[in-house]
Structures are given as C-alpha cells and as structure tokens.
Design an enzyme around this catalytic site. Sequence first.
Site, short mmCIF file in Angstrom:
data_model
loop_
_atom_site.label_atom_id
_atom_site.label_comp_id
_atom_site.label_asym_id
_atom_site.label_seq_id
_atom_site.Cartn_x
_atom_site.Cartn_y
_atom_site.Cartn_z
CD GLU A 92 -2.92 -1.16 2.38
OE1 GLU A 92 -4.05 -1.23 2.16
OE2 GLU A 92 -2.30 -1.03 3.32
CB CYS A 112 7.40 -5.08 8.77
SG CYS A 112 8.75 -4.23 9.76
CB CYS A 116 6.43 -2.12 16.45
SG CYS A 116 8.00 -1.86 15.90
CB CYS A 119 3.24 -1.29 13.45
SG CYS A 119 3.37 -1.05 11.84
N GLY A 159 7.09 -1.63 6.19
CA GLY A 159 8.35 -2.41 6.29
C GLY A 159 9.31 -1.34 6.88
CD GLU A 160 13.56 -0.13 9.63
OE1 GLU A 160 12.59 0.15 10.52
OE2 GLU A 160 14.55 0.51 9.11
CB SER A 191 10.50 7.02 9.34
OG SER A 191 10.21 6.44 10.83
CG LEU A 215 12.99 7.06 21.13
CD1 LEU A 215 14.48 6.73 20.76
CD2 LEU A 215 13.19 8.53 21.89
CG HIS A 216 7.39 4.71 18.97
ND1 HIS A 216 6.96 5.91 18.60
CD2 HIS A 216 7.49 3.97 18.03
CE1 HIS A 216 6.79 5.90 17.49
NE2 HIS A 216 7.09 4.60 16.88
CB CYS A 333 1.22 6.29 11.70
SG CYS A 333 1.69 7.99 11.08
N1 SAH Z 1 9.85 0.86 9.88
C1 SAH Z 1 9.96 2.26 10.18
C2 SAH Z 1 9.12 2.79 8.80
C3 SAH Z 1 7.80 2.75 9.41
S1 SAH Z 1 7.12 4.60 9.62
C4 SAH Z 1 10.03 2.77 11.54
O1 SAH Z 1 9.32 2.26 12.33
O2 SAH Z 1 10.29 3.84 11.61
C5 SAH Z 1 5.86 4.43 10.50
C6 SAH Z 1 5.49 5.42 11.62
O3 SAH Z 1 4.23 5.15 12.51
C7 SAH Z 1 6.54 4.83 12.65
O4 SAH Z 1 7.11 5.76 13.73
C8 SAH Z 1 5.66 3.67 13.73
O5 SAH Z 1 6.42 3.43 14.78
C9 SAH Z 1 4.63 4.66 13.42
N2 SAH Z 1 3.40 3.82 13.81
C10 SAH Z 1 3.22 2.20 13.61
N3 SAH Z 1 1.99 2.15 14.27
C11 SAH Z 1 1.36 2.98 14.64
C12 SAH Z 1 0.18 3.11 15.24
N4 SAH Z 1 -0.88 2.08 15.22
N5 SAH Z 1 -0.22 4.40 15.23
C13 SAH Z 1 0.50 5.55 15.23
N6 SAH Z 1 1.81 5.36 14.53
C14 SAH Z 1 2.11 4.27 14.31
#
Ligand code: SAH
Length: 341
Positions: A92, A112, A116, A119, A159-160, A191, A215-216, A333
């Site tokens: 997508e 991926c 996480c 996600c 993806g990463e 990212s 980071l989160h 996201c």
């Molecule tokens: N794999 C890369 C690229 C994904 S970018 C990365 O982790 O950075 C997508 C962004 O959206 C990342 O910051 C990811 O952590 C965030 N994300 C993933 N799931 C989400 C969700 N359910 N709500 C809000 N942000 C989310």
Amino acid sequence: MDKKDIKNFTLEELKEEFKKISEPSYRAKQIFSWIYKKGAEDFNAMNNIPKLFMDKLAESYYIGAVKPLKQLESIDGTEKILFELDDGILIETVLICSNKRKTACISTQAGCKYACVFCASGMNGFKRDLSVSEILSQALFLEHRLKHDITNFVFMGMGEPFDNYENVSRTIKIMNSPEAMAVAARRITVSTSGIIPGIEKFKELGLQVNLSISLHAANNELRDRLMSVNKIYPLEKLIKACEDYMNNGGRMLTLEYIVFKDINDSQKDINDLSKIAKRLKAKVNLIPYSEVCSVNFKSSLKKDVKDFEDGLLKKGINVTIRESKGKDIMAACGQLAGNPA
Ligand code: SAH
C-alpha cells in the site's frame, strides 16, 4: 535470457549497460527523462529514440510497474492505493494532502520483520524486500498516473527501510538525481525503527535527506516490550549511533514518539525523552496512536497528546504533533497491512 527491469538501474549503471551494447551514454539520460520526468511506461512512447535502439532495448529490458487494485479516498482527502506486484504480493501507498504539502508515503518492504506490537505492517509477517523499481513505481504512479504534484516523499509506509538498505538508498539516489525525479534531498524523509547499521551507512550517502527515528519509549524495559528491534539494537547503542550520525554532518534528527495513554506518557517519560532529545539536539514529533485491530491500545485523545507536548515544551524541547490523517480508510501511521481488496 531474462529481461531486466530498467527502473532498477541508477543513471551511472545504465550508462555502463549501454556501453556494453555500444550505445552512447546520453541515451541513458534520454531514457531517464522519459521514465522519470514524463512518466513513460512503454519504450514505444519515447519518440526521440531511434526505432532500432528501441527494439534493442525491448529485447533486453522492460519498464517495471505496480498494478493498482484499489483506490480509497478518506473524508480528509488522504488517498490510499493498494498495489499488486508481479508475483501477486500486495502493498500500500498513501498520499497525504495538507494546505501546502502533498506527501507520498512509500512502502519499502512487503510486511515487516520487526513487528512492533502497535503496528499492522508486521502482523502478517515478512514477505520480501521491494526492488528499487517497485519503490519508485509507487511514487511515479502518484505523480504521473494520478497527476499529483508531490512535494514530499516519506519512507514511512510498510516495512523497515534500513532492512532493505541497498534498494532504499539507490531509490533515493534516483529520486534525487537531476536527470530523474530531481527531488531535493530535504524533501525526502526516511524513518527507521532504529537499525544501527543503516544509520551508520546513511551518513555515507552524502545527501541531506531527513532521518526520523521511531523511539516510542525512553527506557529499554518499555522499548523492549513495544519494539522487538530494541532487543537487537538497545536504546543506549541507538542513541550513540544517532549521536555519531549528528557529529558527522547529519541533518537534524526527528524522534518519533507515539503517545500511548498510561504507558509512555508519565512525567518520568517526559524527563527521559527530554534528556535524549537534548543530547541529540533532536526535534520530537508526537504521533497520536492510530487504532489497529487485534491490539489492545486505545486511540490517543487530543488532550493527552497536547499535555505531553506541554510537558516537553516546558523542558525546552522543539516538539510538534503529527496530524493523523486517513484513519477512516486505514491509511494512518501503522495501519498499512496490504490486505486484499
Ligand atoms: N519501520 C519504519 C517505518 C515505518 S514509519 C519505522 O518504524 O520507523 C511509520 C511510523 O508510524 C513509525 O514511527 C511507526 O512506529 C509509527 N506507527 C506504527 N504503528 C502505529 C500506530 N498504530 N499508530 C501510530 N503510529 C504508528
């Protein structure tokens, strides 16, 4: 002999290819211009290319494409396109429109590996890396088929990106190349969930592309629970890699931080996150959590995110809140899963 996808070559590589078949190097520039500036999807459209050369090209090469299966439009104007790749895999791509910007959110892998917990992209496992051509084709489709004037490109889809480093860095070179899409590096953002070898190599790309770190969590115990990648690249090592990146001429970093109610939004989290942001002279981008089915987190309330922002502002941190768009079509996201139409 198998035909090669011409969109997998950088300009330099294409010039080399053409040298082998005794064609002048300016032909590579012409082909680039047709594909990336005019959006040609067929060699026959290239009307300043001699027929003989065109036939030669078509014998050894093809112009790869992604096939749109479904287009969805959100009430807020966000668009999501489901594409099918040549082997039937689905990915997508999202277009996010705001007043001044049209941002293309591009996928770099199908699925991926890092999965996480919050996600959707990794929930069905990892399928494969996308090729340079498949990554570029998403952007070209938005620009040339849908006629959008894209201002920004973010590698924040499925993806990463740093787990597919070679293809992502080659894609960026082609996007940035004046002979191809001529996208200014500062309009491109990658990212990463924190893949240290990728951050190390990224410095060497020598382009002023923006880097965001997901980071989160500001401590290892929580980050381990939320992001499995932290078990491979723990926080202190990640921060050190970011510091080295900054000390070696990297552009300002952005730390992405999803605000999860009662999970990572305490005063202690504000203190810890501020320390990291100050050490890295980084900007913090707060992301409201977008609901993903099968996960037990609650959508972030505007007020909670705002309170967290205020806490960071009090510490003198440069902080912004990401506007969450496209939720009604599962395009926000972390909601991209590549599910069938
Ligand atoms: N794999 C890369 C690229 C994904 S970018 C990365 O982790 O950075 C997508 C962004 O959206 C990342 O910051 C990811 O952590 C965030 N994300 C993933 N799931 C989400 C969700 N359910 N709500 C809000 N942000 C989310």
